[in-house]
Design a protein around this motif. Sequence first.
Motif, PDB file in Angstrom:
ATOM      1  N   SER A 254       0.931  -1.532  -0.354  1.00 18.62           N
ATOM      2  CA  SER A 254      -0.203  -0.337  -0.101  1.00 18.62           C
ATOM      3  C   SER A 254       0.621   1.124   0.023  1.00 18.62           C
ATOM      4  O   SER A 254       0.588   2.399  -0.525  1.00 18.62           O
ATOM      5  CB  SER A 254      -1.019  -0.095   1.343  1.00 18.62           C
ATOM      6  OG  SER A 254      -1.912   1.580   1.423  1.00 18.62           O
ATOM      7  N   LYS A 255       2.023   1.132   1.071  1.00 29.06           N
ATOM      8  CA  LYS A 255       2.527   2.666   1.118  1.00 29.06           C
ATOM      9  C   LYS A 255       3.807   2.769  -0.644  1.00 29.06           C
ATOM     10  O   LYS A 255       4.189   3.679  -0.828  1.00 29.06           O
ATOM     11  CB  LYS A 255       3.693   1.938   1.927  1.00 29.06           C
ATOM     12  CG  LYS A 255       3.591   2.534   2.989  1.00 29.06           C
ATOM     13  CD  LYS A 255       4.554   2.208   4.185  1.00 29.06           C
ATOM     14  CE  LYS A 255       3.687   2.057   5.388  1.00 29.06           C
ATOM     15  NZ  LYS A 255       4.828   1.743   6.734  1.00 29.06           N
ATOM     16  N   ARG A 257       2.218   1.589  -3.140  1.00 29.55           N
ATOM     17  CA  ARG A 257       1.264   2.279  -4.197  1.00 29.55           C
ATOM     18  C   ARG A 257       1.714   3.933  -3.948  1.00 29.55           C
ATOM     19  O   ARG A 257       1.051   4.653  -4.985  1.00 29.55           O
ATOM     20  CB  ARG A 257      -0.142   1.281  -3.793  1.00 29.55           C
ATOM     21  CG  ARG A 257      -0.037   0.717  -4.646  1.00 29.55           C
ATOM     22  CD  ARG A 257      -1.510  -0.265  -5.263  1.00 29.55           C
ATOM     23  NE  ARG A 257      -2.232  -0.442  -3.259  1.00 29.55           N
ATOM     24  CZ  ARG A 257      -1.987  -1.318  -3.108  1.00 29.55           C
ATOM     25  NH1 ARG A 257      -2.287  -2.397  -3.117  1.00 29.55           N
ATOM     26  NH2 ARG A 257      -3.049  -0.799  -2.041  1.00 29.55           N
ATOM     27  N   ARG A 258       1.344   4.106  -2.988  1.00 28.41           N
ATOM     28  CA  ARG A 258       1.430   6.403  -2.766  1.00 28.41           C
ATOM     29  C   ARG A 258       3.056   6.327  -3.325  1.00 28.41           C
ATOM     30  O   ARG A 258       2.845   7.195  -3.162  1.00 28.41           O
ATOM     31  CB  ARG A 258       0.809   5.793  -0.510  1.00 28.41           C
ATOM     32  CG  ARG A 258       1.165   7.689  -0.660  1.00 28.41           C
ATOM     33  CD  ARG A 258       0.684   8.057  -0.557  1.00 28.41           C
ATOM     34  NE  ARG A 258       0.323   9.353  -0.365  1.00 28.41           N
ATOM     35  CZ  ARG A 258      -0.241  10.211  -0.437  1.00 28.41           C
ATOM     36  NH1 ARG A 258      -1.284  10.504  -1.535  1.00 28.41           N
ATOM     37  NH2 ARG A 258       0.094  11.433   0.180  1.00 28.41           N
ATOM     38  N   ARG A 259       3.610   5.683  -2.856  1.00 28.42           N
ATOM     39  CA  ARG A 259       4.887   6.343  -3.649  1.00 28.42           C
ATOM     40  C   ARG A 259       4.958   6.249  -5.438  1.00 28.42           C
ATOM     41  O   ARG A 259       4.964   7.693  -5.178  1.00 28.42           O
ATOM     42  CB  ARG A 259       6.238   5.263  -3.042  1.00 28.42           C
ATOM     43  CG  ARG A 259       7.499   6.001  -3.435  1.00 28.42           C
ATOM     44  CD  ARG A 259       8.262   5.538  -2.877  1.00 28.42           C
ATOM     45  NE  ARG A 259       8.468   4.862  -1.758  1.00 28.42           N
ATOM     46  CZ  ARG A 259       8.028   4.059  -0.297  1.00 28.42           C
ATOM     47  NH1 ARG A 259       7.693   3.039  -1.100  1.00 28.42           N
ATOM     48  NH2 ARG A 259       8.077   4.384   0.880  1.00 28.42           N
ATOM     49  N   LYS A 261       1.987   6.827  -6.839  1.00 27.99           N
ATOM     50  CA  LYS A 261       0.723   7.675  -7.492  1.00 27.99           C
ATOM     51  C   LYS A 261       2.100   9.310  -6.577  1.00 27.99           C
ATOM     52  O   LYS A 261       1.737  10.214  -7.743  1.00 27.99           O
ATOM     53  CB  LYS A 261      -0.048   8.038  -5.948  1.00 27.99           C
ATOM     54  CG  LYS A 261      -1.099   8.644  -6.329  1.00 27.99           C
ATOM     55  CD  LYS A 261      -2.415   8.866  -4.904  1.00 27.99           C
ATOM     56  CE  LYS A 261      -3.607   9.903  -5.537  1.00 27.99           C
ATOM     57  NZ  LYS A 261      -4.214   9.576  -4.401  1.00 27.99           N
ATOM     58  N   LEU A 262       3.148   9.374  -5.664  1.00 22.93           N
ATOM     59  CA  LEU A 262       3.208  10.828  -5.725  1.00 22.93           C
ATOM     60  C   LEU A 262       4.728  10.702  -7.041  1.00 22.93           C
ATOM     61  O   LEU A 262       4.781  11.980  -7.823  1.00 22.93           O
ATOM     62  CB  LEU A 262       4.346  10.389  -4.080  1.00 22.93           C
ATOM     63  CG  LEU A 262       3.516  10.728  -3.062  1.00 22.93           C
ATOM     64  CD1 LEU A 262       4.236  10.457  -2.127  1.00 22.93           C
ATOM     65  CD2 LEU A 262       2.653  12.027  -2.935  1.00 22.93           C
ATOM     66  N   ASP A 303       6.335  12.995  -1.080  1.00 25.27           N
ATOM     67  CA  ASP A 303       5.735  13.790  -0.343  1.00 25.27           C
ATOM     68  C   ASP A 303       5.869  14.853  -0.500  1.00 25.27           C
ATOM     69  O   ASP A 303       5.039  16.507  -0.976  1.00 25.27           O
ATOM     70  CB  ASP A 303       5.031  13.384   0.777  1.00 25.27           C
ATOM     71  CG  ASP A 303       5.647  13.191   1.372  1.00 25.27           C
ATOM     72  OD1 ASP A 303       6.939  13.266   1.402  1.00 25.27           O
ATOM     73  OD2 ASP A 303       5.101  12.266   2.721  1.00 25.27           O
ATOM     74  N   ASP A 387      -3.990  17.091  -0.560  1.00 27.58           N
ATOM     75  CA  ASP A 387      -3.798  16.339  -1.995  1.00 27.58           C
ATOM     76  C   ASP A 387      -5.323  17.147  -3.573  1.00 27.58           C
ATOM     77  O   ASP A 387      -4.784  16.713  -4.546  1.00 27.58           O
ATOM     78  CB  ASP A 387      -4.828  15.372  -1.743  1.00 27.58           C
ATOM     79  CG  ASP A 387      -3.359  14.369  -0.317  1.00 27.58           C
ATOM     80  OD1 ASP A 387      -2.641  14.466  -1.131  1.00 27.58           O
ATOM     81  OD2 ASP A 387      -3.993  12.947   0.141  1.00 27.58           O
ATOM     82  N   GLU A 436      -9.697  15.317  -6.909  1.00 27.63           N
ATOM     83  CA  GLU A 436      -9.556  14.769  -6.282  1.00 27.63           C
ATOM     84  C   GLU A 436      -8.655  13.907  -6.965  1.00 27.63           C
ATOM     85  O   GLU A 436      -8.227  13.626  -8.273  1.00 27.63           O
ATOM     86  CB  GLU A 436     -10.496  12.302  -6.293  1.00 27.63           C
ATOM     87  CG  GLU A 436     -11.599  12.771  -5.089  1.00 27.63           C
ATOM     88  CD  GLU A 436     -11.416  13.463  -4.007  1.00 27.63           C
ATOM     89  OE1 GLU A 436     -10.276  13.659  -3.317  1.00 27.63           O
ATOM     90  OE2 GLU A 436     -11.679  13.444  -2.852  1.00 27.63           O
ATOM     91  N   THR A 437      -7.200  13.395  -6.495  1.00 27.82           N
ATOM     92  CA  THR A 437      -6.433  13.085  -6.861  1.00 27.82           C
ATOM     93  C   THR A 437      -6.496  12.166  -7.980  1.00 27.82           C
ATOM     94  O   THR A 437      -6.893  11.313  -7.481  1.00 27.82           O
ATOM     95  CB  THR A 437      -5.032  12.706  -6.023  1.00 27.82           C
ATOM     96  OG1 THR A 437      -4.456  13.345  -4.588  1.00 27.82           O
ATOM     97  CG2 THR A 437      -4.171  11.833  -6.888  1.00 27.82           C
TER      98      THR A 437
END
Length: 438
Positions: A254-255, A257-259, A261-262, A303, A387, A436-437
Amino acid sequence: MTPLDLAGYLIAALMTAVALWRMPAALWGDEEDKRRRALWGCYAGFAAALWTKTRAVRIALNDSAVTDLAVLIKHYTATIAILAILSYIVAIYGQYPDGGTVPRHVRFARTIQQVAAKASIATLVLLTVLFFTVVDRSVPSDRFVADHAGQWGATLYMSVFYLYLGAASAVCSYQWALATAGAGLRHLRIGLGMMTFAMFIGVGYTVSRTLFLWVSAIDTPSESFALRFDEITEAAQVVLFAFFAVGASIPALSKGRRRAKLWRAQAGLHGLWRELMTAFPEQPFDPPASLARELTRFGTPADLRIDRWAADIADAVEKLRHYVPDTLLPAAKNAASEGSADGSADSEKAGPLTEAYWIKAALTAKNSGTPASTAAAVEAQHATDQDGEVAWLVRVATAYRTVPQDRAAQVLAAALSAAPGPSTATAAPRTASTEETA
């Protein structure tokens, strides 16, 4: 090679891959982050133990100068891995203020971890003594439990290990069941639930094997039954480690995927940010570089870098207001309403496209030597969080790439021709929309 042997290789490779994946964060992460190191120690220990169980490795070690060496190494590495996982359970609860109230389950976990640290040393010493004294190692074994069924020495040796392993599995299943019930995030609940299920299998594995060994010591089973029982429990252990490896990796994925996305947001913003920072070189902390260089600045978290870029862009747009008239905003709206750069109309892109026209036309004015004056009017956007602002800016940057320079110059010329005189209007500071992002 049997299916069970193949599964053994696959699960050992999976655990090794997870250990290698998590190794950089464990070795070079924050000194305060004990969780990553403890969890990585668990992965590495179990990976080593699983490789000693694979057919080629266990036969080579068992036939070495020290008969059944694979068994001893497996239990050494598994004991260390168990100690690491108990340390991980304590670490995930974090720190509590001195003199403050500590929840009962946290006190329990800390007590177990302290006992386990001492028990692991005693277990390793006792296993070593029993292995070289009471275990019959006259003939190398392939399946240790099945081959030694009915032997008191091997039964005592394995009971010591299974007592340690079973107690640790029970503690883990209890603690992770509590954590699963209290987890607020879906991916965290799934991951903890899989790890809890794995530990329930571990409890059943150790209890069943211990009972089998002691019953066998009283009434020796047939060779075929002992081998069949060993294969069934080994298959259960393969399932155990599969659930454990995947469950423990889900939060990290999950982290990831967040990275990712950034990084996509950085890639989307880079062109617009670099042009604006070139026009205002005093604005950024560091001179703008290529996208590849910016994506590999590992000294600053992604981020935080995105937040800086968003602030840089907003500040640069605020400065551009002093180089254009109020009439640039309606001129940009007219240009956007006519459609995108390729002539196709799209109402959903009108807002970002209007902003893109305005910025490019304002940059044209600034770069052409227009003197700064009073701030021109801009359309206020409203974001509820960071965001939302980043999402808006990514859409603006995407539209910005579609605006040709000559078209921006035409929009600026139309705004200047419609301007009655120097701009005197002011407007509220610009923020972003609630998109939304993407």
